[in-house]
Design a protein around this motif. Structure first.
Motif, PDB file in Angstrom:
ATOM      1  N   THR A 182       4.590   3.920   0.978  1.00 38.84           N
ATOM      2  CA  THR A 182       5.190   4.779   2.016  1.00 38.84           C
ATOM      3  C   THR A 182       4.153   5.214   3.045  1.00 38.84           C
ATOM      4  O   THR A 182       2.968   4.926   2.920  1.00 38.84           O
ATOM      5  CB  THR A 182       5.826   6.031   1.382  1.00 38.84           C
ATOM      6  OG1 THR A 182       4.805   6.795   0.730  1.00 38.84           O
ATOM      7  CG2 THR A 182       6.899   5.652   0.374  1.00 38.84           C
ATOM      8  N   GLY A 203       3.233   2.009   5.414  1.00 35.64           N
ATOM      9  CA  GLY A 203       4.022   1.619   4.251  1.00 35.64           C
ATOM     10  C   GLY A 203       5.074   0.578   4.535  1.00 35.64           C
ATOM     11  O   GLY A 203       5.204   0.055   5.648  1.00 35.64           O
ATOM     12  N   GLN A 219       1.740   6.587 -11.469  1.00 36.88           N
ATOM     13  CA  GLN A 219       1.785   6.867 -10.039  1.00 36.88           C
ATOM     14  C   GLN A 219       1.951   5.570  -9.251  1.00 36.88           C
ATOM     15  O   GLN A 219       1.330   4.553  -9.559  1.00 36.88           O
ATOM     16  CB  GLN A 219       0.495   7.553  -9.599  1.00 36.88           C
ATOM     17  CG  GLN A 219       0.460   7.899  -8.128  1.00 36.88           C
ATOM     18  CD  GLN A 219      -0.827   8.597  -7.740  1.00 36.88           C
ATOM     19  OE1 GLN A 219      -1.543   9.096  -8.596  1.00 36.88           O
ATOM     20  NE2 GLN A 219      -1.114   8.619  -6.443  1.00 36.88           N
ATOM     21  N   THR A 220       2.797   5.606  -8.229  1.00 42.85           N
ATOM     22  CA  THR A 220       2.976   4.455  -7.343  1.00 42.85           C
ATOM     23  C   THR A 220       2.526   4.755  -5.920  1.00 42.85           C
ATOM     24  O   THR A 220       2.133   3.854  -5.188  1.00 42.85           O
ATOM     25  CB  THR A 220       4.448   4.003  -7.305  1.00 42.85           C
ATOM     26  OG1 THR A 220       5.262   5.096  -6.882  1.00 42.85           O
ATOM     27  CG2 THR A 220       4.908   3.532  -8.678  1.00 42.85           C
ATOM     28  N   GLU A 221       2.582   6.004  -5.523  1.00 44.29           N
ATOM     29  CA  GLU A 221       2.183   6.372  -4.164  1.00 44.29           C
ATOM     30  C   GLU A 221       0.685   6.114  -3.966  1.00 44.29           C
ATOM     31  O   GLU A 221      -0.150   6.473  -4.808  1.00 44.29           O
ATOM     32  CB  GLU A 221       2.479   7.842  -3.890  1.00 44.29           C
ATOM     33  CG  GLU A 221       3.949   8.131  -3.636  1.00 44.29           C
ATOM     34  CD  GLU A 221       4.405   7.696  -2.258  1.00 44.29           C
ATOM     35  OE1 GLU A 221       3.928   6.657  -1.763  1.00 44.29           O
ATOM     36  OE2 GLU A 221       5.261   8.395  -1.676  1.00 44.29           O
ATOM     37  N   ALA A 242       9.571   7.106  -5.641  1.00 42.72           N
ATOM     38  CA  ALA A 242       8.246   7.142  -6.255  1.00 42.72           C
ATOM     39  C   ALA A 242       8.054   8.424  -7.069  1.00 42.72           C
ATOM     40  O   ALA A 242       7.486   8.391  -8.168  1.00 42.72           O
ATOM     41  CB  ALA A 242       7.173   7.021  -5.183  1.00 42.72           C
ATOM     42  N   ARG A 243       8.524   9.559  -6.531  1.00 46.11           N
ATOM     43  CA  ARG A 243       8.402  10.832  -7.259  1.00 46.11           C
ATOM     44  C   ARG A 243       9.184  10.799  -8.560  1.00 46.11           C
ATOM     45  O   ARG A 243       8.687  11.203  -9.621  1.00 46.11           O
ATOM     46  CB  ARG A 243       8.879  11.988  -6.374  1.00 46.11           C
ATOM     47  CG  ARG A 243       7.931  12.347  -5.246  1.00 46.11           C
ATOM     48  CD  ARG A 243       8.350  13.652  -4.582  1.00 46.11           C
ATOM     49  NE  ARG A 243       9.618  13.509  -3.854  1.00 46.11           N
ATOM     50  CZ  ARG A 243       9.709  13.175  -2.581  1.00 46.11           C
ATOM     51  NH1 ARG A 243       8.608  12.895  -1.891  1.00 46.11           N
ATOM     52  NH2 ARG A 243      10.879  13.084  -1.992  1.00 46.11           N
ATOM     53  N   ALA A 272       9.799   7.284  -0.908  1.00 45.01           N
ATOM     54  CA  ALA A 272       8.960   8.389  -1.370  1.00 45.01           C
ATOM     55  C   ALA A 272       9.653   9.163  -2.487  1.00 45.01           C
ATOM     56  O   ALA A 272       9.024   9.545  -3.486  1.00 45.01           O
ATOM     57  CB  ALA A 272       8.623   9.317  -0.202  1.00 45.01           C
TER      58      ALA A 272
END
Length: 383
Positions: A208, A212, A249-251, A239-240, A236
């Protein structure tokens, strides 16, 4: 007569719209062998049709594996039924999924694009078909997609559910993920957890933000400025939620913005390795060993320019080629500066055109021109 055997490797990309990588490699081999014959010199030419994880990867790898493409029922990015193809290695352990076979832009070029609704479900159907054949790892190439759904469609096909705050399942596509409240993994195919996922990501964009998936690649998939903002916010939020449920985590992870974030959820829940497309393909082809023993390396693509040296096929071939071995590029067009050529590590680059030509004029003669130029280069080098 020179009794030494000179090892030459022809390892090109396709010349898109004219020749496949396999056809280009064959033309290069013929040119080199003809030059060697005229000089009464022995050569050993290896053909390695190459790709960077985008279009043509399946064909290139299957040619090296010597196996036939497998067919399965799938859907395109708009949910229309199609027949897609994937590969299985000769030992049956590795499945190759070229995602664009199901979620590619070319397959939906006949209708208006729907960026918020486009889905990777068809990719999931191919993965399931490969799992049914008992593979132990999946090589997933992600280029050329029409989707920005974070891989949700693919994982729906493997049993993952995406629910809103009321427990209702969300529809397909990335746009609705702004409403995502939880992810149900209870009925996910257990085989997806047991295998290793190797993802070819030939870009380093995060999931993102301004660099992104939605902002950089969304417009080429039909996204308006409003669509881009919706999709970015949706990814986003996804991802959260994924981090809360899956713990990973992906962000901010480089490469997860590739192909509309197709690998984001894989990264959150499964055993995933991200690597450059050329690197993954080279391992599948056994290219490091062959190129590493070469005396001359020929590569090529339709247009050789500054983009070619930033993670694409020619960049990859340069990494595989020993520093003291000449690497020569043949291309339909050469649009690179002397400074970029020096930075690339390529020894020399030549256009195959014999004079000013359009693509339409040169296309019917491409194989002949590649062979002729390979002949001239080999004759000069062998002399």
């Amino acid at each position: 007569m020179d009794n030494e055997v000179h090892k030459v490797v022809a390892i090109p990309d396709s010349f898109k719209g004219t020749l496949s990588a396999r056809e280009v490699a064959g033309a290069m081999r013929r040119g080199v062998e003809r030059a060697a014959t005229t000089l009464d010199i022995h050569v050993d030419v290896s053909e390695i049709p190459f790709a960077d994880g985008g279009e043509g990867t399946l064909e290139a790898v299957l040619a090296a594996w010597g196996t036939a493409a497998q067919a399965c029922d799938a859907t395109d990015s708009l949910g229309r039924p199609i027949r897609s193809h994937y590969g299985v290695s000769p030992d049956g352990k590795t499945g190759l999924i070229e995602a664009a076979q199901a979620n590619g832009l070319a397959a939906v070029s006949d209708v208006p694009l729907r960026p918020r609704e486009a889905t990777t479900r068809g990719v999931g159907a191919m993965v399931r078909a490969a799992l049914d054949q008992g593979v132990q790892e999946i090589l997933l190439t992600a280029g050329g997609s029409a989707t920005t759904d974070g891989g949700t469609g693919m994982l729906r096909e493997l049993g993952m559910r995406f629910l809103d705050k009321n427990g209702n399942e969300l529809p397909d596509g990335g746009g609705c993920l702004v409403e995502l409240a939880t992810i149900d993994v209870e009925n996910v195919d257990p085989r997806a957890f047991d295998i290793t996922w190797k993802i070819a990501a030939d870009v380093t964009n995060p999931l993102t933000g301004p660099h992104g998936a939605a902002h950089v690649f969304g417009p080429q998939k039909g996204a308006t400025p409003e669509d881009v903002e919706v999709l970015d916010a949706a990814l986003a939020n996804m991802a959260r939620v994924a981090e809360a449920v899956g713990g990973q985590q992906t962000e901010g992870v480089p490469g997860l913005g590739a192909a509309g974030g197709i690998a984001a959820l894989l990264h959150a829940f499964f055993r995933v390795e991200l690597e450059p497309g050329w690197q993954m393909v080279s391992q599948a082809l056994g290219a490091p060993e062959t190129v590493g023993s070469a005396d001359l390396v020929l590569t090529g693509e339709g247009r050789f320019d500054s983009q070619s040296i930033d993670g694409k096929v020619i960049y990859g071939v340069r990494q595989l080629t020993p520093p003291n071995v000449p690497l020569v590029v043949l291309a339909g067009q050469v649009g690179i500066t002397p400074e970029d050529l020096e930075r690339s590590g390529v020894t020399a680059a030549f256009s195959i055109a014999r004079g000013p030509s359009t693509l339409e004029e040169i296309a019917p003669q491409t194989a002949e021109l590649v062979e002729w130029n390979a002949y001239q280069i080999a004759r000069f080098w062998l002399s």
